[in-house]
Design a protein around this motif. Structure first.
Motif, mmCIF file in Angstrom:
data_model
loop_
_atom_site.group_PDB
_atom_site.id
_atom_site.type_symbol
_atom_site.label_atom_id
_atom_site.label_comp_id
_atom_site.label_asym_id
_atom_site.label_seq_id
_atom_site.Cartn_x
_atom_site.Cartn_y
_atom_site.Cartn_z
ATOM 1 N N LEU A 10 -18.609 2.150 42.878
ATOM 2 C CA LEU A 10 -19.787 1.545 43.513
ATOM 3 C C LEU A 10 -21.052 2.271 43.087
ATOM 4 C CD1 LEU A 10 -18.426 0.862 47.111
ATOM 5 C CD2 LEU A 10 -18.629 -0.727 45.194
ATOM 6 N N ILE A 11 -20.972 3.584 42.987
ATOM 7 C CA ILE A 11 -22.117 4.348 42.506
ATOM 8 C C ILE A 11 -22.452 3.919 41.080
ATOM 9 C CG2 ILE A 11 -22.904 6.644 41.801
ATOM 10 C CD1 ILE A 11 -21.420 7.777 44.233
ATOM 11 N N GLU A 13 -21.847 1.055 39.611
ATOM 12 C CA GLU A 13 -22.429 -0.290 39.633
ATOM 13 C C GLU A 13 -23.884 -0.245 40.081
ATOM 14 O OE1 GLU A 13 -19.977 -2.836 42.042
ATOM 15 O OE2 GLU A 13 -18.186 -2.379 40.853
ATOM 16 N N GLU A 14 -24.164 0.526 41.119
ATOM 17 C CA GLU A 14 -25.539 0.638 41.615
ATOM 18 C C GLU A 14 -26.431 1.301 40.575
ATOM 19 O OE1 GLU A 14 -26.871 -0.616 44.504
ATOM 20 O OE2 GLU A 14 -24.927 -1.567 44.760
ATOM 21 N N LEU A 15 -25.905 2.310 39.905
ATOM 22 C CA LEU A 15 -26.665 3.013 38.878
ATOM 23 C C LEU A 15 -27.051 2.068 37.745
ATOM 24 C CD1 LEU A 15 -27.711 5.846 38.235
ATOM 25 C CD2 LEU A 15 -25.543 6.309 37.099
ATOM 26 N N GLN A 17 -27.763 -0.945 38.063
ATOM 27 C CA GLN A 17 -28.776 -1.872 38.568
ATOM 28 C C GLN A 17 -30.120 -1.207 38.835
ATOM 29 O OE1 GLN A 17 -28.081 -5.169 38.780
ATOM 30 N NE2 GLN A 17 -26.124 -4.564 37.901
ATOM 31 N N VAL A 20 -29.864 4.558 42.938
ATOM 32 C CA VAL A 20 -28.691 4.538 43.820
ATOM 33 C C VAL A 20 -29.111 5.036 45.188
ATOM 34 C CG1 VAL A 20 -26.367 5.435 44.189
ATOM 35 C CG2 VAL A 20 -27.165 4.976 41.867
ATOM 36 N N ARG A 21 -28.827 4.221 46.193
ATOM 37 C CA ARG A 21 -29.136 4.592 47.575
ATOM 38 C C ARG A 21 -27.840 4.689 48.356
ATOM 39 N NH1 ARG A 21 -33.776 3.790 50.254
ATOM 40 N NH2 ARG A 21 -32.550 2.738 51.844
ATOM 41 N N THR A 24 -27.028 1.749 50.594
ATOM 42 C CA THR A 24 -26.513 0.563 49.916
ATOM 43 C C THR A 24 -25.020 0.709 49.637
ATOM 44 O OG1 THR A 24 -28.659 0.249 48.872
ATOM 45 C CG2 THR A 24 -26.813 -0.942 47.911
ATOM 46 N N VAL A 25 -24.617 1.874 49.165
ATOM 47 C CA VAL A 25 -23.196 2.117 48.887
ATOM 48 C C VAL A 25 -22.398 2.053 50.192
ATOM 49 C CG1 VAL A 25 -21.515 3.786 48.011
ATOM 50 C CG2 VAL A 25 -23.669 3.432 46.796
ATOM 51 N N ARG A 28 -21.916 -1.490 51.288
ATOM 52 C CA ARG A 28 -20.905 -2.177 50.475
ATOM 53 C C ARG A 28 -19.491 -1.813 50.905
ATOM 54 N NH1 ARG A 28 -22.103 -2.122 44.234
ATOM 55 N NH2 ARG A 28 -20.288 -3.470 44.338
ATOM 56 N N ARG A 33 -23.942 5.246 56.816
ATOM 57 C CA ARG A 33 -24.143 6.388 55.925
ATOM 58 C C ARG A 33 -23.443 7.623 56.493
ATOM 59 N NH1 ARG A 33 -30.158 8.482 55.158
ATOM 60 N NH2 ARG A 33 -30.126 7.509 57.162
#
Length: 105
Positions: A10-11, A13-15, A17, A20-21, A24-25, A28, A33
């Motif tokens: 997931l990190i 994928e976010e990276l 885009q 990375v927050r 958000t991870v 998902r 958090r």
């Protein structure tokens, strides 16, 4: 399976885009958090360390493309400027990105 194995992709994928927050991870993964931090702590990991690990792995992959400019690699990995990327890479790998590229060329 270790929880961190769910977080790493997931990190990545976010990276790909953009920035990375952790929120958000966590979303998902359908958790807060705080819960994400807690589950990683059980594996003696932090979100920052996982992000660093994913960035390092991606950096090695991206630098193998010798035609890809360092500026683009730094940007893709979410660094504010190439010098910040170069410092991080040297910390991770013990050599500069340029030296790494020379060694694999």
């Amino acid at each position: 399976m270790a929880f961190s194995f769910k977080v790493r992709p997931l990190i990545a994928e976010e990276l790909a885009q953009g920035p990375v927050r952790v929120d958000t991870v966590a979303a998902r993964l359908h958790m807060s958090r705080h819960t994400l931090y807690k589950k990683l702590r059980l594996e003696n990991l932090t979100f920052g360390r996982l992000l660093d690990d994913v960035r390092r792995e991606e950096a090695v992959t991206l630098l193998k493309d010798l035609d890809r400019p360092l500026v683009e690699v730094a940007e893709r990995l979410g660094f504010s400027e190439p010098s910040a990327f170069c410092r991080a890479f040297k910390r991770w790998m013990g050599q500069s990105p340029g030296a790494f590229r020379q060694a694999i060329a």
